[in-house]
Design a protein around this motif. Structure first.
Motif, mmCIF file in Angstrom:
data_model
loop_
_atom_site.group_PDB
_atom_site.id
_atom_site.type_symbol
_atom_site.label_atom_id
_atom_site.label_comp_id
_atom_site.label_asym_id
_atom_site.label_seq_id
_atom_site.Cartn_x
_atom_site.Cartn_y
_atom_site.Cartn_z
ATOM 1 N N ARG A 114 0.840 -1.195 0.000
ATOM 2 C CA ARG A 114 0.000 0.000 0.000
ATOM 3 C C ARG A 114 0.878 1.249 0.000
ATOM 4 O O ARG A 114 2.008 1.225 0.481
ATOM 5 N N ASP A 115 0.329 2.353 -0.523
ATOM 6 C CA ASP A 115 1.059 3.616 -0.538
ATOM 7 C C ASP A 115 1.074 4.212 0.862
ATOM 8 O O ASP A 115 0.020 4.346 1.508
ATOM 9 N N VAL A 116 2.252 4.576 1.328
ATOM 10 C CA VAL A 116 2.395 5.145 2.662
ATOM 11 C C VAL A 116 3.463 6.232 2.605
ATOM 12 O O VAL A 116 4.483 6.088 1.919
ATOM 13 N N CYS A 117 3.208 7.357 3.277
ATOM 14 C CA CYS A 117 4.161 8.460 3.256
ATOM 15 C C CYS A 117 5.325 8.159 4.194
ATOM 16 O O CYS A 117 5.289 7.198 4.968
ATOM 17 N N ASN A 118 6.341 9.017 4.154
ATOM 18 C CA ASN A 118 7.551 8.751 4.927
ATOM 19 C C ASN A 118 7.541 9.412 6.296
ATOM 20 O O ASN A 118 8.584 9.531 6.932
ATOM 21 N N ARG A 119 6.382 9.872 6.785
ATOM 22 C CA ARG A 119 6.298 10.381 8.152
ATOM 23 C C ARG A 119 6.511 9.225 9.120
ATOM 24 O O ARG A 119 6.095 8.094 8.870
ATOM 25 N N VAL A 120 7.134 9.521 10.258
ATOM 26 C CA VAL A 120 7.456 8.452 11.204
ATOM 27 C C VAL A 120 6.207 7.860 11.840
ATOM 28 O O VAL A 120 6.248 6.759 12.386
ATOM 29 N N GLN A 121 5.076 8.586 11.782
ATOM 30 C CA GLN A 121 3.835 8.016 12.293
ATOM 31 C C GLN A 121 3.219 7.017 11.331
ATOM 32 O O GLN A 121 2.273 6.321 11.693
ATOM 33 N N CYS A 122 3.739 6.952 10.099
ATOM 34 C CA CYS A 122 3.115 6.108 9.075
ATOM 35 C C CYS A 122 4.023 4.984 8.592
ATOM 36 O O CYS A 122 3.526 3.906 8.251
ATOM 37 N N SER A 123 5.327 5.200 8.522
ATOM 38 C CA SER A 123 6.209 4.174 7.965
ATOM 39 C C SER A 123 7.542 4.174 8.691
ATOM 40 O O SER A 123 7.901 5.139 9.375
ATOM 41 N N PHE A 124 8.256 3.070 8.523
ATOM 42 C CA PHE A 124 9.580 2.910 9.123
ATOM 43 C C PHE A 124 10.420 2.057 8.178
ATOM 44 O O PHE A 124 9.938 1.043 7.656
ATOM 45 N N PHE A 125 11.667 2.474 7.962
ATOM 46 C CA PHE A 125 12.544 1.734 7.059
ATOM 47 C C PHE A 125 13.467 0.849 7.874
ATOM 48 O O PHE A 125 14.313 1.325 8.631
ATOM 49 N N TYR A 126 13.269 -0.464 7.751
ATOM 50 C CA TYR A 126 14.148 -1.456 8.353
ATOM 51 C C TYR A 126 14.423 -2.519 7.293
ATOM 52 O O TYR A 126 13.596 -3.404 7.053
ATOM 53 N N LYS A 127 15.547 -2.378 6.609
ATOM 54 C CA LYS A 127 15.920 -3.211 5.465
ATOM 55 C C LYS A 127 15.007 -2.949 4.271
ATOM 56 O O LYS A 127 15.455 -2.908 3.137
ATOM 57 N N GLU A 128 13.721 -2.815 4.532
ATOM 58 C CA GLU A 128 12.735 -2.429 3.525
ATOM 59 C C GLU A 128 11.803 -1.400 4.153
ATOM 60 O O GLU A 128 11.846 -1.161 5.365
ATOM 61 N N ASN A 129 10.952 -0.810 3.332
ATOM 62 C CA ASN A 129 10.003 0.176 3.839
ATOM 63 C C ASN A 129 8.718 -0.526 4.276
ATOM 64 O O ASN A 129 8.102 -1.261 3.497
#
Length: 477
Positions: A114-129
Motif C-alpha cells: 500500500r502507498d504510505v508516506c515517509n512520516r514516522v507516524q506512518c512508515s519505518f525503514f528497516y531493510k525495507e520500507n
C-alpha cells in the motif's frame, strides 16, 4: 518657470511608467518560461500519479519510479517531487548536490504493497520500507527498538518526535513501556480456560480465568479458589479502556486496559526482582529459636518491650483476618510477632486468634500431593504493601534439601503479578495447600493482659470476625 517645471517632470513620469511596464512584462515572461520548463520536464520525465497515504490521508501529485539525483540513488521505486524550496535550474547541469532539489514523499509498503508516506507516524525503514500497521501485526519479526520507536511515533504528534533523536536508549525504552500500557483494547475472545485479549497496536495476551478472578480486590479465600471457574459474560466497554466481566453469582468486575497490559509485561520486572532477592532464613530462624526454643508459639503475661526492638506494629479489631505470614512485603520477613490482647468493654471475653502450623501442613501436603508440593518449591510469589515489594518462595529447605525450615505465604497481600509460566498449576497447588492448612488450624483464646509470641516463619496468623476485640501486633527485628 512653472511651465518649465511641469515639462521637466512629465517625461520622468513617463519613463518610470515605461520602466514599470517593462519590469512586469519581464516577470511575466520569466514566470511563463519557468512554467513552460516545468511542463516540458513533466512531459519528458516520469509519469505523475495521485499519491495518497493510506494511514494519514496525505495526498499530492508526485512522480513514481527509480530516483537518481547526482550521487544519490534509491534502491526501490519511490514517490518524489521537486522541492518547493529550490528554484528550477534552467541550465541542465549535473551537480553533486542535485538531491537537495527533490523531496521524497513516500513509497509502497514492502509487506502489504500500500502507498504510505515517509512520516514516522506512518512508515519505518528497516531493510525495507514498512507501514506501521504491518510492523505492529508482525512485531515478532522486528527488533525491540523498532517496536519501541513505532509505539512512540503513534502516541505523540510530529513536533515531539524530534525528542526521540536526543533521548537515551533507557529513556526511550521507559517511554515506550508507558505508551504500550496506555493502548486501548481492540477485542476479547473467550477460550476454553483463558481469555484472549488484543490491543490496538496488535499486541495479544492470554489470561487464565482463575487468574482474572483472583486479580481483584474481592479475591476469594485460599480454600475457595476454583480453578475451573468461567465468566458468564465478557465485553469491552465503549471507551475501550476497560474490560467488563460477569462472574457467577452476579459478580461484576472491571479490568482496566493498563492493568492487563502491565500484567502481561510484568514477567521481566519480576525476573529483575528475583535477581536482587536475598534470603534471610538463617538469621530469622536463629532469632526464633533463641526466644521460642523451637516452639510454634508461647503464651505469657504482658511486659514492657524496648522500642528499639519494635520493627513495626498494627491493630486488629472486629473484622476477620485471613491467616498468613505477617509483613511478607519486606525482603527479610520478621521472625517474631508479639500479640497483646488489649482491654475492651467486656474484660471477660477473650480475643480469638487463628494459628496454622505451616510446617506440619506442608509435610502433610508432601505426602498427599507430592506433585503440587514439588511445584510450589519452584515458585516465588510477589507481595506488595504500599511502596514495599518483595519476592519470597512459599517454603525453604535446609542445605541437605530434606527438612522445611521456613514458609512465607499471605493471600491478602499477595500481588497479581505473573511470576510463573503455569498459572493454572499454581492455583491448583494453592488450592490444595489451603485445604491442607485448614486441617492444621488452631483457635487460641487470649484474654486481656495476656501476650502471645508466635514464630512468623513457621506459622500463619489470622483471626475470625469478633465483636469488641482489640489486638496489638508488634513485629520484632
Amino acid at each position: 518657470m512653472e511651465d518649465t517645471l511641469v515639462t521637466d517632470i512629465v517625461p520622468d513620469q513617463q519613463d518610470s511608467t515605461k520602466g514599470n511596464v517593462s519590469k512586469s512584462s519581464l516577470e511575466e515572461e520569466s514566470g511563463s518560461a519557468v512554467q513552460a520548463d516545468v511542463q516540458q520536464e513533466e512531459q519528458q520525465g516520469p509519469e505523475y500519479f495521485n499519491f495518497k497515504c493510506v494511514l494519514c490521508g496525505f495526498s499530492v501529485r508526485a512522480r513514481y519510479g527509480p530516483m537518481k539525483a547526482g550521487i544519490l540513488s534509491y534502491k526501490h521505486d519511490v514517490y518524489y517531487l521537486r522541492s518547493l524550496n529550490q528554484q528550477i535550474d534552467r541550465v541542465k547541469t549535473k551537480k553533486k548536490n542535485d538531491y537537495k532539489k527533490f523531496a521524497i514523499i513516500g513509497a509502497k509498503c514492502y509487506s502489504c504493497h500500500r502507498d504510505v508516506c515517509n512520516r514516522v507516524q506512518c512508515s519505518f525503514f528497516y531493510k525495507e520500507n514498512y507501514c506501521l500497521d504491518c510492523i505492529m501485526q508482525k512485531r515478532k519479526e522486528f527488533p525491540e527498538k523498532v517496536i519501541q520507536v513505532s509505539c512512540f511515533a503513534r502516541a505523540f504528534p510530529q513536533p515531539r518526535l524530534r525528542l526521540l533523536t536526543i533521548m537515551s536508549a533507557v529513556t526511550a525504552r521507559a517511554v515506550s513501556s508507558v505508551i504500550s500500557k496506555c493502548q486501548p483494547l481492540r477485542s476479547c475472545m473467550p477460550l476454553a480456560k483463558s481469555l484472549k485479549i488484543e490491543w490496538d497496536d496488535g499486541y495479544q495476551a492470554e489470561f487464565p480465568y482463575c487468574w482474572l478472578r483472583d486479580a481483584t480486590s474481592k479475591r476469594p479465600a485460599l480454600v475457595h479458589i476454583d480453578v475451573h471457574m468461567k465468566p458468564e459474560q465478557v465485553e469491552v466497554e465503549r471507551s475501550r479502556e476497560s474490560l467488563q466481566v460477569q462472574w457467577p453469582s452476579y459478580l461484576y468486575l472491571s479490568y482496566s486496559s493498563s492493568f492487563l497490559r502491565d500484567s502481561a509485561l510484568h514477567s521481566s520486572e519480576a525476573n529483575s526482582l528475583h535477581q536482587i532477592h536475598t534470603h534471610g532464613s538463617e538469621q530469622t530462624d536463629n532469632a526464633a529459636k533463641h526466644v521460642l526454643n523451637g516452639k510454634l508459639f508461647l503464651s505469657t503475661h504482658q511486659t514492657p518491650i524496648a522500642e528499639s526492638l519494635v520493627m513495626g506494629q498494627c491493630e486488629w479489631n472486629s473484622s476477620a483476618q485471613e491467616p498468613g505470614t505477617l509483613w511478607p512485603h519486606l525482603q527479610t520477613v520478621p521472625s517474631l510477632v508479639i500479640i497483646d490482647a488489649m482491654e475492651t468493654g467486656s474484660t471477660m471475653q477473650p480475643a480469638l486468634i487463628t494459628l496454622i502450623d505451616t510446617m506440619k501442613a506442608l509435610e502433610a501436603m508432601e505426602q498427599s500431593h507430592p506433585e503440587e508440593f514439588a511445584f510450589l518449591k519452584q515458585c516465588e510469589l510477589e507481595y506488595i504493601e504500599g511502596p514495599f515489594r518483595a519476592l519470597h518462595p512459599i517454603y525453604e529447605l535446609d542445605d541437605e534439601g530434606r527438612q522445611i525450615i521456613s514458609a512465607t505465604f499471605n493471600n491478602r497481600t499477595r500481588s497479581s503479578a505473573i511470576t510463573t509460566n503455569s498459572l493454572e498449576k499454581l492455583y491448583l497447588s494453592l488450592q490444595k495447600l489451603g485445604r491442607v492448612c485448614a486441617e492444621y488450624s488452631l483457635q487460641i483464646p487470649l484474654f486481656p493482659g495476656r501476650r502471645l509470641i508466635v514464630d512468623n516463619t513457621k506459622a500463619m496468623i489470622g483471626a475470625p470476625a469478633q465483636k469488641e476485640r482489640r489486638l496489638l501486633l508488634r513485629l520484632l527485628s
